[in-house]
Scaffold this active site. Structure first.
Site, PDB file in Angstrom:
ATOM      1  N   HIS A  12      28.307  38.602  55.375  1.00  0.00           N
ATOM      2  CA  HIS A  12      27.056  38.473  54.792  1.00  0.00           C
ATOM      3  C   HIS A  12      25.968  39.018  56.108  1.00  0.00           C
ATOM      4  CE1 HIS A  12      27.726  36.387  51.087  1.00  0.00           C
ATOM      5  NE2 HIS A  12      28.666  35.884  51.702  1.00  0.00           N
ATOM      6  N   ASP A  54      25.708  42.414  55.792  1.00  0.00           N
ATOM      7  CA  ASP A  54      25.450  43.866  55.527  1.00  0.00           C
ATOM      8  C   ASP A  54      24.061  44.178  54.479  1.00  0.00           C
ATOM      9  OD1 ASP A  54      26.444  42.826  53.094  1.00  0.00           O
ATOM     10  OD2 ASP A  54      27.614  44.720  52.501  1.00  0.00           O
ATOM     11  N   SER A 109      43.628  50.597  31.667  1.00  0.00           N
ATOM     12  CA  SER A 109      44.155  49.699  32.749  1.00  0.00           C
ATOM     13  C   SER A 109      45.381  48.910  32.577  1.00  0.00           C
ATOM     14  CB  SER A 109      43.133  49.002  33.447  1.00  0.00           C
ATOM     15  OG  SER A 109      43.512  48.083  34.242  1.00  0.00           O
ATOM     16  N   GLY A 164      38.282  38.643  45.911  1.00  0.00           N
ATOM     17  CA  GLY A 164      37.453  38.871  46.893  1.00  0.00           C
ATOM     18  C   GLY A 164      37.895  39.981  47.947  1.00  0.00           C
ATOM     19  N   LEU A 165      38.928  40.695  47.462  1.00  0.00           N
ATOM     20  CA  LEU A 165      39.482  41.839  48.406  1.00  0.00           C
ATOM     21  C   LEU A 165      38.703  43.327  47.728  1.00  0.00           C
ATOM     22  CD1 LEU A 165      43.078  40.930  48.682  1.00  0.00           C
ATOM     23  CD2 LEU A 165      40.924  40.413  50.082  1.00  0.00           C
ATOM     24  N   SER A 166      37.598  43.124  47.068  1.00  0.00           N
ATOM     25  CA  SER A 166      36.885  44.459  46.304  1.00  0.00           C
ATOM     26  C   SER A 166      37.829  45.180  45.355  1.00  0.00           C
ATOM     27  CB  SER A 166      36.472  45.136  47.679  1.00  0.00           C
ATOM     28  OG  SER A 166      35.536  44.634  48.297  1.00  0.00           O
ATOM     29  N   SER A 167      38.379  44.524  44.515  1.00  0.00           N
ATOM     30  CA  SER A 167      38.996  45.534  43.431  1.00  0.00           C
ATOM     31  C   SER A 167      37.969  46.229  42.914  1.00  0.00           C
ATOM     32  CB  SER A 167      39.660  44.540  42.525  1.00  0.00           C
ATOM     33  OG  SER A 167      39.215  43.630  41.922  1.00  0.00           O
ATOM     34  N   GLU A 224      27.138  49.640  41.123  1.00  0.00           N
ATOM     35  CA  GLU A 224      27.333  48.106  41.278  1.00  0.00           C
ATOM     36  C   GLU A 224      25.941  47.296  41.386  1.00  0.00           C
ATOM     37  OE1 GLU A 224      30.882  46.603  42.242  1.00  0.00           O
ATOM     38  OE2 GLU A 224      29.742  44.622  41.666  1.00  0.00           O
ATOM     39  N   ASP A 279      31.654  47.066  51.248  1.00  0.00           N
ATOM     40  CA  ASP A 279      32.661  47.372  50.437  1.00  0.00           C
ATOM     41  C   ASP A 279      33.005  48.779  50.189  1.00  0.00           C
ATOM     42  OD1 ASP A 279      32.790  44.567  50.805  1.00  0.00           O
ATOM     43  OD2 ASP A 279      32.437  44.039  48.491  1.00  0.00           O
TER      44      ASP A 279
HETATM   45  C1  GLA Z   1      30.426  40.820  49.137  1.00  0.00           C
HETATM   46  C2  GLA Z   1      29.708  42.093  49.125  1.00  0.00           C
HETATM   47  C3  GLA Z   1      29.559  42.675  50.384  1.00  0.00           C
HETATM   48  C4  GLA Z   1      29.192  41.812  51.377  1.00  0.00           C
HETATM   49  C5  GLA Z   1      29.971  40.339  51.474  1.00  0.00           C
HETATM   50  C6  GLA Z   1      29.702  39.334  52.458  1.00  0.00           C
HETATM   51  O1  GLA Z   1      31.857  41.433  49.470  1.00  0.00           O
HETATM   52  O2  GLA Z   1      29.999  43.180  48.118  1.00  0.00           O
HETATM   53  O3  GLA Z   1      28.399  43.726  50.365  1.00  0.00           O
HETATM   54  O4  GLA Z   1      27.772  41.236  51.413  1.00  0.00           O
HETATM   55  O5  GLA Z   1      30.097  39.920  50.167  1.00  0.00           O
HETATM   56  O6  GLA Z   1      29.716  39.751  53.798  1.00  0.00           O
END
Ligand code: GLA
Length: 388
Positions: free
Chosen positions: A33, A35, A66, A125-128, A161, A173
Site C-alpha cells: 500500500h 505504490d 479461458s 491476491g497474486l495478481s491473476s 485496470e 502488479d
Molecule cells: C493491490 C494493488 C497494488 C498495490 C497492492 C497493495 O495488489 O493492485 O497496486 O496497491 O494492492 O500494496
C-alpha cells in the site's frame, strides 16, 4: 503444459495456434500500500502465471476462451465494440487492454482467437488479473508489431485496470509482471518509476505462499476506501508542507507535521504508508548485506503495521502469520498484496518447509474452520513469448 494447451486450442477453435505467451503472477515481499503514495515496493514475479495461445484471424472478430472458466465458453466480440460488458466476465480484462491500446492509436487490423490458461489461484491476491492484462498486451504487441516499450505496456495495462475495470490500483502488479527477472526482486520507486533488480539470495530458504482461501468480498471497495483516506491525509499535510505524495515525507518529518491531520484514522493510514516505505528501503539494504534475519524482522513489522495502522489484515491473514512465526525455520512472514483475505508470504528454511506447511495447515484449519493452500514458488522472469 503447452502440448496440452495446444490440444485444447485445437478442440475449441478447430485449428492450431500460431504463437504462445506467458505472463507471471507476482508476490510482494515488502512495500504494501505504498505504490499509490509515491513510495517503494519490492515484489518479484513467480513461475506460475497465465498462458495465452493465439492465432490471427482474417476478419474483425476476437474470440476468447479461458480454460479456467470453461463453463462460460467462447466469448466473441468485434473490434468495433470493445465496451465493458458484465456478461463477458473475465474477458473484460483482455478486452480492456485491447480497448486501451486501440484508443491510444495502435492499429489492430484483424481479430484473433485466443485461449488463456492460468495456474495462479484466482482472486487470491497474486495478481491473476494483472497477469492476463500483461499477457494480452504482449500478444497484441508481438502479433501486430506494435513495438511498444515494455514500461509503456505496463502503464497501458494499469490504465485498463483503472479506467476500464474500475479498480484504482497502483502500478506495482503490472510493473513486476511486465518487468520481473528470474531470481531477482525489483525495488521500484513508484514516484519516479526508477527500478533496480536485486538478486534474491535466500541461501538455504524458500518462498512459501499461503492462501487464506477467504472470499474477498468488497475487497475492491475497501481498497478504494484506503486510497481515499490516504488522499485526505495528504491534503491535510499539504496545508503545512510542500509535498506531492505521502511518501515524500520520512518518519521524522511526518512526526513534525502530523498534527495537521485531524482525522485519527487518516493519520494512521499515513503513518503506515510512510513507515512502510522506510521499511522497504531498509529491507533491501539488509538483504544486499546478506542479513536475512533482519529482512524477516522487517516483514514482521510490515504485517503489524498493515494490521494496526492500515487495518487490512483480518482474522485469517493474522492467524496464518501468527502460526508461521511459531514454526521452526521461519525467517519472515507477512500478508502480501491488497489484504482483506488473499495470501501471506513466508521465507522458510528449506529443511523445515514440509513441516511448516503441515503444522500451519493443521492449526489454521482448527482455528478458522477451512483449509489454507500452500505453494512453494520460484522467482521467474516477467512477461514473454514462449515457444510453441
Ligand atoms: C493491490 C494493488 C497494488 C498495490 C497492492 C497493495 O495488489 O493492485 O497496486 O496497491 O494492492 O500494496
Amino acid at each position: 503444459m503447452i502440448v496440452e494447451l495446444k490440444k485444447d486450442y485445437m478442440e475449441i477453435f478447430g485449428q492450431e495456434p500460431e504463437r504462445a505467451f506467458f505472463a507471471p503472477g507476482r508476490v510482494n515481499l515488502i512495500g504494501e500500500h505504498t505504490d499509490y503514495n509515491g513510495g517503494n515496493v519490492f515484489p518479484c514475479a513467480l513461475n506460475i502465471g497465465t498462458y495465452g495461445l493465439v492465432k490471427e484471424r482474417q476478419d474483425n472478430k476476437i474470440r476468447l476462451y479461458s480454460k479456467n472458466f470453461n463453463s462460460l465458453g467462447v466469448i466473441e466480440v468485434s473490434l468495433d465494440n470493445l465496451d465493458y460488458d458484465k456478461i463477458h466476465d473475465w474477458a473484460n480484462y483482455p478486452k480492456g487492454v485491447i480497448s486501451v491500446l486501440k484508443k491510444a492509436g495502435y492499429e489492430i487490423k484483424t481479430g484473433f482467437d485466443v485461449l488463456f490458461y492460468g495456474n495462479i489461484p484466482n482472486g487470491a491476491g497474486l495478481s491473476s488479473s494483472a497477469s492476463i492484462e500483461l499477457c494480452t498486451a504482449i500478444i497484441l504487441n508481438n502479433i501486430y508489431n506494435m513495438n511498444i516499450d515494455k514500461v509503456e505496456r505496463v502503464k497501458y495495462c494499469k490504465q485498463a485496470e483503472n479506467e476500464y475495470i474500475g479498480v484504482n490500483c497502483g502500478i506495482m502488479d503490472q510493473f513486476i509482471i511486465g518487468m520481473g527477472k528470474e531470481n531477482c526482486a525489483v525495488l521500484l520507486d513508484t514516484n519516479t518509476i526508477t527500478y533496480t533488480y536485486v538478486p534474491l539470495i535466500l541461501k538455504d530458504a524458500l518462498i512459501v505462499i499461503a492462501n487464506t482461501n477467504k472470499r474477498r468480498t468488497l475487497a475492491d471497495s475497501k481498497y478504494n476506501e484506503r486510497r481515499g483516506e490516504c488522499n485526505r491525509a495528504l491534503e491535510s499535510l499539504q496545508k503545512v508542507v510542500n509535498i506531492n505524495n505521502l511518501c515524500d515525507l520520512n518518519l521524522d518529518l511526518f512526526e513534525k507535521y502530523k498534527s495537521s491531520i485531524e482525522d485519527e484514522v487518516c493519520m494512521k493510514r499515513a503513518h503506515h504508508a510512510i513507515s512502510e516505505n522506510e521499511r522497504t528501503k531498509k529491507a533491501v539494504k539488509v538483504l544486499k548485506e546478506g542479513n536475512l534475519e533482519a529482512f524477516g524482522m522487517l516483514m514482521k513489522a510490515s504485517h503489524d503495521s498493515l494490521k494496526d495502522d492500515y487495518e487490512v489484515t483480518g482474522k485469517e491473514l493474522d492467524t496464518l502469520v501468527e502460526l508461521a512465526w511459531k514454526q521452526e525455520g521461519l525467517i519472515g512472514s507477512r500478508m502480501t498484496g491488497a489484504g482483506f483475505g488473499g495470501c501471506t508470504v513466508s521465507i522458510v528454511k528449506e529443511e523445515y518447509v514440509e513441516e511448516f506447511i503441515k503444522n500451519v495447515g493443521i492449526a489454521y484449519k482448527k482455528e478458522i474452520g477451512y483449509e489454507a493452500d500452500f505453494y512453494k514458488v520460484k522467482v521467474g522472469d516477467g512477461t514473454r513469448e514462449i515457444s510453441i
